[in-house]
Design an enzyme around this catalytic site. Structure first.
Site, PDB file in Angstrom:
ATOM      1  N   ASP A   1     -36.556  18.560  19.890  1.00 18.06           N
ATOM      2  CA  ASP A   1     -35.881  18.834  18.660  1.00 18.06           C
ATOM      3  C   ASP A   1     -36.838  19.671  17.798  1.00 18.06           C
ATOM      4  O   ASP A   1     -37.304  19.265  16.621  1.00 18.06           O
ATOM      5  CB  ASP A   1     -35.704  17.290  17.873  1.00 18.06           C
ATOM      6  CG  ASP A   1     -35.019  17.346  16.771  1.00 18.06           C
ATOM      7  OD1 ASP A   1     -34.389  18.276  16.593  1.00 18.06           O
ATOM      8  OD2 ASP A   1     -35.304  16.649  15.864  1.00 18.06           O
TER       9      ASP A   1
ATOM     10  N   SER B   1       0.882  -1.099   0.091  1.00 21.33           N
ATOM     11  CA  SER B   1       0.029   0.118  -0.055  1.00 21.33           C
ATOM     12  C   SER B   1       0.997   1.237  -0.055  1.00 21.33           C
ATOM     13  O   SER B   1       0.319   2.231  -0.582  1.00 21.33           O
ATOM     14  CB  SER B   1      -1.071  -0.078   1.117  1.00 21.33           C
ATOM     15  OG  SER B   1      -0.355  -0.011   2.387  1.00 21.33           O
ATOM     16  N   ALA B   2       2.145   1.176   0.715  1.00 21.54           N
ATOM     17  CA  ALA B   2       3.032   2.322   0.600  1.00 21.54           C
ATOM     18  C   ALA B   2       2.361   3.547   1.273  1.00 21.54           C
ATOM     19  O   ALA B   2       2.696   4.652   0.676  1.00 21.54           O
ATOM     20  CB  ALA B   2       3.541   2.614  -0.723  1.00 21.54           C
TER      21      ALA B   2
ATOM     22  N   GLY C   1      10.473  -5.278  14.815  1.00 19.00           N
ATOM     23  CA  GLY C   1      10.579  -4.103  15.482  1.00 19.00           C
ATOM     24  C   GLY C   1       9.769  -2.988  14.860  1.00 19.00           C
ATOM     25  O   GLY C   1       9.964  -1.727  14.988  1.00 19.00           O
TER      26      GLY C   1
ATOM     27  N   TYR D   1     -10.221  -1.849   2.487  1.00 18.88           N
ATOM     28  CA  TYR D   1      -9.849  -3.058   3.657  1.00 18.88           C
ATOM     29  C   TYR D   1      -9.302  -2.666   5.026  1.00 18.88           C
ATOM     30  O   TYR D   1      -9.100  -3.369   6.067  1.00 18.88           O
ATOM     31  CB  TYR D   1      -8.960  -4.115   3.045  1.00 18.88           C
ATOM     32  CG  TYR D   1      -7.359  -3.915   3.083  1.00 18.88           C
ATOM     33  CD1 TYR D   1      -6.813  -4.545   4.111  1.00 18.88           C
ATOM     34  CD2 TYR D   1      -7.011  -2.976   2.441  1.00 18.88           C
ATOM     35  CE1 TYR D   1      -5.364  -4.300   4.131  1.00 18.88           C
ATOM     36  CE2 TYR D   1      -5.655  -2.618   2.233  1.00 18.88           C
ATOM     37  CZ  TYR D   1      -5.107  -3.253   3.290  1.00 18.88           C
ATOM     38  OH  TYR D   1      -3.530  -3.329   3.515  1.00 18.88           O
ATOM     39  N   LYS D   2      -8.892  -1.296   4.932  1.00 19.54           N
ATOM     40  CA  LYS D   2      -7.899  -0.974   6.227  1.00 19.54           C
ATOM     41  C   LYS D   2      -8.856   0.282   6.604  1.00 19.54           C
ATOM     42  O   LYS D   2      -9.639   0.523   7.652  1.00 19.54           O
ATOM     43  CB  LYS D   2      -6.794  -0.818   5.764  1.00 19.54           C
ATOM     44  CG  LYS D   2      -5.808  -0.689   7.038  1.00 19.54           C
ATOM     45  CD  LYS D   2      -4.453  -0.977   6.703  1.00 19.54           C
ATOM     46  CE  LYS D   2      -3.767  -0.045   5.604  1.00 19.54           C
ATOM     47  NZ  LYS D   2      -2.244  -0.346   5.516  1.00 19.54           N
TER      48      LYS D   2
ATOM     49  N   GLY E   1       7.116 -10.281   2.458  1.00 13.27           N
ATOM     50  CA  GLY E   1       7.648 -10.512   3.698  1.00 13.27           C
ATOM     51  C   GLY E   1       7.273 -12.192   3.945  1.00 13.27           C
ATOM     52  O   GLY E   1       6.048 -12.283   3.534  1.00 13.27           O
ATOM     53  N   ASP E   2       7.929 -12.831   4.814  1.00 10.66           N
ATOM     54  CA  ASP E   2       7.170 -14.184   5.349  1.00 10.66           C
ATOM     55  C   ASP E   2       6.237 -14.007   6.407  1.00 10.66           C
ATOM     56  O   ASP E   2       5.595 -14.979   6.610  1.00 10.66           O
ATOM     57  CB  ASP E   2       8.515 -15.124   5.591  1.00 10.66           C
ATOM     58  CG  ASP E   2       9.130 -14.885   6.870  1.00 10.66           C
ATOM     59  OD1 ASP E   2       8.710 -13.399   7.601  1.00 10.66           O
ATOM     60  OD2 ASP E   2      10.098 -15.145   7.275  1.00 10.66           O
TER      61      ASP E   2
HETATM   62  C1  SPV Z   1     -31.848  14.007  13.489  1.00 13.36           C
HETATM   63  O1  SPV Z   1     -30.847  12.697  13.615  1.00 13.36           O
HETATM   64  O2  SPV Z   1     -31.721  14.933  14.099  1.00 13.36           O
HETATM   65  C2  SPV Z   1     -32.331  13.873  12.000  1.00 13.36           C
HETATM   66  C3  SPV Z   1     -32.674  12.673  11.509  1.00 13.36           C
HETATM   67  O3  SPV Z   1     -32.581  14.988  11.759  1.00 13.36           O
HETATM   68  S1  SPV Z   1     -34.423  12.284  11.811  1.00 13.36           S
HETATM   69  O4  SPV Z   1     -34.435  12.299  13.479  1.00 13.36           O
HETATM   70  O5  SPV Z   1     -34.601  11.059  11.118  1.00 13.36           O
HETATM   71  O6  SPV Z   1     -35.248  13.437  11.570  1.00 13.36           O
HETATM   72 MG    MG Z   2     -32.511  16.534  12.907  1.00 13.64          MG
END
Ligand code: SPV
Ligand code: MG
Length: 432
Positions: free
Chosen positions: A204, A9-10, A124, A43-44, A90-91
């Site tokens: 909310d 990956s370097a 190491g 993968y990482k 590498g082994d």
């Molecule tokens: C939140 O996480 O506040 C969102 C997504 O706005 S939802 O609650 O689904 O509206």
């Molecule tokens: Mg929201």
């Protein structure tokens, strides 16, 4: 001249790699296959250096004749293309997860009489320790901000988890699962309005003001390096939104998602149970373009969230809005639904896929949580947000503890459900 192939990956180069290259040079002309960004991210983790940078470094190492991309973890496609006489490694891969990859190399080489040459592993050096050291150094606001766009370029699906304080930020940052030779982790952090408000004991409804949201953002920024997507509610007044955009850019937040509602915002998962009003297409498109004009960097993203399915305005309305918001400059579209069944999301995705002008698509499968990440990706979703799961898991656990103490009039009985005092003392390093 014999042909020699080795792959790396370097991303972090140390003397062990140089040793392998030196040994390879003794056998013939060396081609180095460098894992592409997509492979490393798959993968990482996100590569520290881009493919072009890593190619530049390896091309300039003495003895390397050419550098080619290796587009799979599996060597076989490149081996079949270049038919080397030798593969050098590498082994250390004789045991552990790389055993299968090694076996496939041996079998492929046999087809044209090639041979695997294994060099004693350089003791190491530990990539995971170096990784950890890099992590401690942290990140800068601009590097963090850019990261989301970079992730969208190289990952089929960007996986995002909610955080609402420093501690949950750390969980989103550090949780890793090792499965089938791959490390899975979250790519970015969602700063949900629902969880930020709930954690503060508030509804909310855009009641938690920007200053308070910024405190939460700062708490998370201080202890994490992953990109942050802010739930910006409605974005507020357009005249205010332009200031918010610049504030978020200054902090290194990668994106804000704003939803096309006006008036007193209620959480979308109430659907039509409560009064919610969708903004007009014109107004909201105007808000998006004002935000885009205000932003200073190329990296910051304004993501337009369409509430048409939530408010039962229909698929056609959702599509018309997607078209208009993209034309206004939206860097991505979030399509939301509160249905138990993902059918309407998939119907949107299908129709969206036919639009001429498209940007990445974001989904929040809270109610239709039976869908898998691969189903979402196959439908055309680019970002999946697990929007509230840390808070929803913490609350019942805390409530149970509170009840148990009341019931037993002591805390002995709840101990079995708790982390130990020793664990909490040492959870965050630096406390001793
Ligand atoms: C939140 O996480 O506040 C969102 C997504 O706005 S939802 O609650 O689904 O509206
Ligand atoms: Mg929201």
């Amino acid at each position: 001249m014999k042909k020699v192939y080795l792959a790396m990956s370097a991303d972090i180069i140390h003397h062990g790699h140089i040793n392998v290259i030196k040994e390879a040079c003794k056998l013939g002309e060396v081609t180095v296959g460098i894992l592409t960004d997509e492979v490393i991210a798959g993968y990482k983790r996100f590569p520290l250096l881009s493919f072009a940078e890593r190619k530049e470094i390896i091309s300039n190492i003495k003895g390397v004749a050419r550098v080619v991309p290796q587009e799979t973890l599996d060597y076989v496609p490149n081996l079949e293309k270049y038919k080397p006489d030798y593969v050098v490694h590498g082994d250390d891969w004789r045991t552990g997860e790389q055993k299968v990859i090694r076996q496939r190399v041996i079998e492929a080489l046999q087809r044209w009489g090639g041979r695997l040459v294994e060099v004693p592993y350089t003791e190491g050096v530990s990539i995971s320790q170096l990784d950890e050291a890099m992590h401690k150094i942290g990140t800068t606001p601009s590097a963090r901000m850019r990261r989301l766009r970079q992730l969208l370029q190289i990952k089929p699906l960007v996986r995002v988890l909610e955080a609402h304080n420093g501690l949950t930020g750390l969980i989103a940052e550090k949780t890793k699962v090792r499965q089938n030779g791959r490390t899975k982790e979250f790519d970015a952090i969602w700063l949900s309005s629902l969880c930020d408000s709930t954690a503060k004991g508030k509804p909310d409804i855009e009641l938690v003001d920007l200053t308070s949201r910024l405190n939460t953002i700062n708490e998370i920024l201080e202890v994490t390096t992953k990109p942050i997507i802010l739930d910006g509610d409605t974005g507020g007044q357009e005249e205010h939104f332009v200031f918010t955009v610049r504030t978020l850019e200054r902090l290194g937040v990668s994106a804000v998602i704003i939803e096309d509602k006006i008036g007193l915002k209620k959480n979308s998962l109430f659907g039509t149970e409560v009064k919610q009003t969708q903004d007009s297409i014109e107004n909201f498109a105007h808000k998006i373009s004002a935000g885009k004009q205000a932003q200073v960097t190329e990296s910051f993203m304004i993501i337009a969230r369409i509430e048409s399915l939530i408010l039962k305005a229909g698929l056609d309305d959702a599509l018309a809005r997607a078209r208009a918001y993209i034309a206004a400059g939206a860097d991505a579209i979030m399509i939301h639904s509160k249905e138990k069944d993902p059918a309407e999301i998939f119907a949107f995705c299908e129709a969206y896929g036919k639009l001429e002008q498209r940007v990445p698509l974001v989904a929040v499968p809270t109610s239709y949580n039976q869908v898998t990440e691969s189903e979402l990706a196959a439908a055309g979703i680019n970002v999946v947000i697990y929007a509230n799961h840390l808070l929803r898991s913490a609350y019942p656990a805390m409530q149970k503890t509170a009840r148990m103490i009341l019931e037993h009039e002591r805390s002995l009985e709840c101990d079995q459900h708790l982390m130990s005092i020793k664990e909490i003392l040492t959870l965050i390093p630096g406390g001793m």
